[in-house]
Structures are given as C-alpha cells and as structure tokens.
Design a protein around this motif. Structure first.
Motif, mmCIF file in Angstrom:
data_model
loop_
_atom_site.group_PDB
_atom_site.id
_atom_site.type_symbol
_atom_site.label_atom_id
_atom_site.label_comp_id
_atom_site.label_asym_id
_atom_site.label_seq_id
_atom_site.Cartn_x
_atom_site.Cartn_y
_atom_site.Cartn_z
ATOM 1 N N GLY A 209 0.825 -1.199 0.000
ATOM 2 C CA GLY A 209 0.000 0.000 0.000
ATOM 3 C C GLY A 209 0.855 1.243 0.000
ATOM 4 O O GLY A 209 2.095 1.172 0.078
ATOM 5 N N GLY A 210 0.205 2.400 -0.063
ATOM 6 C CA GLY A 210 0.931 3.650 -0.143
ATOM 7 C C GLY A 210 1.816 3.904 1.052
ATOM 8 O O GLY A 210 2.920 4.458 0.923
ATOM 9 N N THR A 211 1.372 3.509 2.240
ATOM 10 C CA THR A 211 2.195 3.739 3.436
ATOM 11 C C THR A 211 3.506 2.991 3.342
ATOM 12 O O THR A 211 4.578 3.551 3.623
ATOM 13 N N GLU A 212 3.469 1.723 2.948
ATOM 14 C CA GLU A 212 4.719 0.976 2.817
ATOM 15 C C GLU A 212 5.599 1.576 1.722
ATOM 16 O O GLU A 212 6.828 1.651 1.878
ATOM 17 N N SER A 213 5.005 2.014 0.625
ATOM 18 C CA SER A 213 5.798 2.635 -0.442
ATOM 19 C C SER A 213 6.531 3.867 0.088
ATOM 20 O O SER A 213 7.719 4.072 -0.185
ATOM 21 N N ILE A 214 5.830 4.698 0.858
ATOM 22 C CA ILE A 214 6.439 5.906 1.403
ATOM 23 C C ILE A 214 7.501 5.556 2.440
ATOM 24 O O ILE A 214 8.590 6.150 2.467
ATOM 25 N N LEU A 215 7.198 4.599 3.312
ATOM 26 C CA LEU A 215 8.183 4.176 4.311
ATOM 27 C C LEU A 215 9.476 3.718 3.645
ATOM 28 O O LEU A 215 10.581 4.092 4.073
ATOM 29 N N MET A 216 9.357 2.921 2.599
ATOM 30 C CA MET A 216 10.548 2.397 1.945
ATOM 31 C C MET A 216 11.329 3.487 1.211
ATOM 32 O O MET A 216 12.556 3.467 1.165
ATOM 33 N N ALA A 217 10.622 4.459 0.657
ATOM 34 C CA ALA A 217 11.301 5.577 -0.003
ATOM 35 C C ALA A 217 12.126 6.370 1.003
ATOM 36 O O ALA A 217 13.263 6.777 0.728
ATOM 37 N N CYS A 218 11.553 6.591 2.188
ATOM 38 C CA CYS A 218 12.270 7.334 3.233
ATOM 39 C C CYS A 218 13.446 6.522 3.773
ATOM 40 O O CYS A 218 14.530 7.073 4.015
ATOM 41 N N LEU A 219 13.243 5.223 3.971
ATOM 42 C CA LEU A 219 14.342 4.371 4.443
ATOM 43 C C LEU A 219 15.481 4.347 3.436
ATOM 44 O O LEU A 219 16.660 4.447 3.806
#
Length: 519
Positions: A209-219
C-alpha cells in the motif's frame, strides 16, 4: 661498613627527584575533559540553533519555541491530579461511544471470540459471510463515500476473484516455487514505470500500500545518505499537507521531519521555505501529486530543480494521483509536470489499488535507478536458517493480491484507464464548478486552491464547515473532514460519478439549512 658521603647524597637526590602523585593532576585532567565536553556541547547546539534560525527565521523559530512550550505546559496540566482523573473519565467515555459505533452489536449480531468446537459446514460459513456483507453501512455502492472504495466495476471484480483463487497459496518470497507470481510482479512494476516515463535504468518494487511505499522511499533515502555522506542525524523536508505516512517514517526510522507551509490561495508547498531548510543533514525532499487534504499538486518542477542543485533525492507521492495523473494530458485536462521526465525526481509512489482499480493491498514504489532500490533491501547472511533476504518490510507476501493486480491492469488497459480519467476528473470538475457557481453554494462555500485531479476541497467563510459535514453525514454521505485549516473534501471515485447530482443537491440543501439556523 660505613657509607660514602657522596653515595648518600646521590641516593638522597634520586629519592627526592621522584614525582609525588597528587590530586592536582587528576583535577586538572578532569577539568580539561569537562571543558572539552562542554565545548563540543556548545558547538553542537550552536550549530543546531544556527540551522534553525536559517531555516525558520527569527519569527518562525520563536513560534516553534512557543508551540513546544505550549504543548509541554498543556501536557503537564493534563497530568495534574485534579485534571488527570477527569481526562481519563472523558477518554473512557469517548472510547465507549466509539466502540458502540464501530463494533457491530444488537439483535441478530453474534460475536465469535473463540474457535468453534467443531468446524462449520460450508453452508454455515457462506450464510454468516452473507450476513456480514449485508450489515448496515454507508452505501459506497451508491456513491455515498468519498474515496475509500476505488471500485472498477462488477465485471472486473469477477476477474480479480478468479486470479485470487488461482494463486491463493502463492508467496513471492519463493520465486522458484511460484515463478508465475514473480513474473506478474515484475510486469506490474514495468508497466507502472512506463506510465511515469521512467528511464531504461529505472527499477521498482510492489508493496502492500501507499504507506509501505512511502516508508521504503524514506528508508532508502536515509540509508543512501548514511552510506554516501555519513549522515547520522537525518532530516527530511515535506509539505505540511504531505501524507501522514511521512510522519510515520520519521518516527520509525528516526528521521527529523521539517514541515513546510502550503499557504493559501494556492495551498502548494513554498519552494523558498524548502530551500531555506536544507542543510548537511537533509536526506530527502518531498512533493505531492496531488496531496490528500486539498487535492493540490505541488510545484514538482521547482522541487526538481532545487533537488538537482543541492544534489538531494526528491520523492513524489503520487499514491492518490495513481493512474489518473499519467492520463490527465491525454484525456484533455490541464496538468503539471510530475514524473521522471523531471531529472530531479528520484522516486515515485503510486497506488495501483486506487485508480488502478486493483484490490486493496497493492501499491508500487518506483526508483530512477536500480542502485537506489538496493538501499531498501535487507539481507541477513549469518542466520542459522540460511541466508535470508527481503525487498522491504514484509517477508512473506500474498501472491494472490499480486495476481489480482496484474489481472486488473491487463483487463482495463490504456483505453479503460483513459475512459475512467475522463469520467472521474470530469465529475470532479462538475463538482468544483457547482461550488463556485451554484446560487445556493457560491457565497457560502469556497474551493481551496485549483484542484486538477479527483479531490475537491472546500471551506466556508460564513458557516461552521463541520456543521455542514455533520449534516451531510445525517443525509447518508461519508465525506472527509479536514483541519488546519478547517474544511472538507470529496475524493471522486467511479461510484460517485453516478451520484454527483444528488451530492450537489444535498449539499445545497444542507447549506440552506445551516444558514437558516444562523438567522
């Protein structure tokens, strides 16, 4: 035998020349160490203060300090003996009311909190599933819900169900066991990369989902900054309207989050404010296309130029824009540059489970290069169970969802997404025009910014907008209330397309009722 006078004097001189340990040297060393530590502390916090002043300015720094002190004082106040018990009582009462609203109960509702002694028959399971599906709810099927359900039609649901059943037990962590799922996942990523004009060296991953996509981009940005620049106190700069998942990433990965204002009337991020906040600890810049609260696209082109000039990664959150943003210009609607055609854009998040019409649990994260993607990988080579590796947070993942996503994209195709863009964005334009021009709405509701995609946000200069939202809820609508500033929005989906006339009619009636109450 008598000692020589010379020998006695010599021995006495040697004895007297030995240094006698005293506490003075220890005190001196302690003072020196203390001074060095104080100097380091002073340098560290002086640098932090200088960066704060440069980034926020004098007024902004004082305002941030005021907010911090206010929050701290309020927190102490809430913990005081007389207040704490009252707050606890009110919180318990609110939780109880929320449970009554959210937890189904009443006649005919059974709750199953332990396993049945004997397994149910197929007929029993189907009957209970039917009852659960028919429970009283806001009628998203009738277009009464803003966002939430991004439905592609009943025929598409049949295709998705068949794909889900076919790959029910599949798990892409075992690509040798489920090669078909691995192929479909790679093709999903490739198709979305093509939609966003990615260069040949680009890469990506499928996420939950979008939250995981954003989390991984930040990581990935954090790991890149640590590996290449030795950054140990990472900071990212995001618009105040950016998705809450960026705040979650900051909390999870210890990244300081700088919020940048999105002032009216445009409600887009201030590029000058972003530029002032950049320092040696900055690891990532962020823009939305569009943002969730107001449906406004940030000036991604300006952010791209800034990212290139300062040699920083730029992430574009296109989770909500999904498959609408790439088709705007082809569908004849105005748009803004937002994708990999801008050289400074290094990563993009796009939800396939929104306007890609895939089942919930599907999103993608796209990178300009495969090298950027490697920073989100995890590998444990020494585990006793063997070498373990994963592309992101999850280990095991549902291959059935990947298959359903692939089936959705292949079934809809470019023409289908183009038609959907026409319908959804066209409906959003109709709603926006009604708020601006309808005799019963134009004086009391005000569109926020210039929305270009599917979200239309509005506030009121004359009414309490939350009273309007509550009255719409009483009429059976589930719309989104906003804060800071107060407002509400409608995220148009395919079900809303058929209900927009009723939505406008009810909104006009509610506004008239609220005006009558205040007379």
């Amino acid at each position: 035998m008598s000692s020589s006078p010379i020998a006695v004097k010599l021995r006495s001189g040697i004895t007297n020349s030995r240094p006698i340990p005293t506490s003075n040297s220890l005190i001196t060393a302690s003072n020196l160490l203390r001074n060095i530590l104080f100097l380091l502390f002073l340098v560290r916090w002086t640098r932090k203060a200088a960066l704060q002043l440069r980034g926020r300015g004098l007024f902004g720094t004082f305002f941030d300090a005021y907010k911090f002190l206010r929050r701290s004082a309020y927190s102490i106040f809430l913990r005081s003996p007389g207040v704490r018990s009252r707050v606890a009582s009110q919180v318990s009462e609110a939780v109880a009311k929320l449970q009554l609203k959210l937890v189904p109960q009443g006649p005919g509702v059974s709750r199953y909190l332990t396993l049945p002694k004997e397994g149910w028959t197929e007929e029993q399971v189907r009957a209970e599933l039917g009852r659960l599906g028919e429970m009283e709810h806001t009628r998203w099927e009738d277009g009464r819900v803003s966002g939430a359900v991004y439905h592609g039609g009943n025929e598409l649901v049949k295709v998705q169900s068949e794909a889900f059943e076919r790959f029910m037990v599949a798990n892409p962590i075992h690509p040798d066991v489920f090669p078909g799922v691995r192929k479909m996942e790679a093709e999903i990523v490739a198709m979305v990369l093509a939609l966003f004009n990615a260069p040949p060296e680009a890469a990506g991953v499928a996420t939950s989902g979008g939250t995981e996509s954003i989390l991984m981009a930040c990581l990935s940005a954090r790991q890149k900054a640590y590996t290449e620049r030795g950054v140990t106190e990472p900071e990212m700069i995001i618009p105040e309207t950016a998705h809450a998942a960026f705040h979650k990433a900051g909390a999870y990965f210890k990244i300081k989050v700088h919020l940048v204002s999105c002032p009216p009337p445009a409600h887009a991020v201030s590029i000058k404010a972003v530029s002032r906040l950049i320092n040696s600890n900055t690891i990532l810049l962020v823009g939305s296309a569009p943002n969730f609260p107001h449906g406004i696209i940030d000036d991604i082109a300006a952010l791209s130029r800034l990212a290139l000039r300062r040699r920083l990664p730029l992430h574009v959150d296109c989770c909500l824009g999904s498959f609408l943003m790439p088709f705007l210009s082809r569908a004849g609607f105005p748009t803004q540059p937002f994708d990999f055609t801008l050289k400074g854009v290094t990563s993009i998040s796009c939800d396939t489970h929104k306007y890609g019409f895939a089942p919930k649990g599907n999103s993608t994260l796209l990178y300009r290069t495969a090298a950027l993607r490697t920073y989100q990988y995890f590998v444990s080579p020494d585990w006793s169970g063997g070498v373990y590796g994963s592309i992101g947070i999850a280990g095991s993942r549902p291959g059935a969802l990947i298959a359903s996503c692939w089936a959705s994209m292949m079934s809809v195709g470019e023409k289908g997404y183009m038609d959907a863009c026409h319908s959804i964005v066209g409906t959003a334009k109709k709603l926006e025009a009604a708020i601006r021009e309808h005799p019963a709405l134009k004086d009391d509701l005000r569109v926020m910014g210039k929305p270009l995609v599917s979200v239309v946000a509005f506030d009121s200069p004359t009414l309490n907008i939350y009273d309007v939202a509550d009255s719409m809820s009483e009429k059976g609508w589930h719309l989104n209330a906003l804060q800071n500033p107060p407002g509400m929005h409608v995220a148009v989906t395919m079900p809303i397309v058929k209900a927009v006339n009723q939505l406008i009619e009810d909104l006009a009636a509610v506004v008239e009722d609220e005006k009558e109450k205040e007379r």
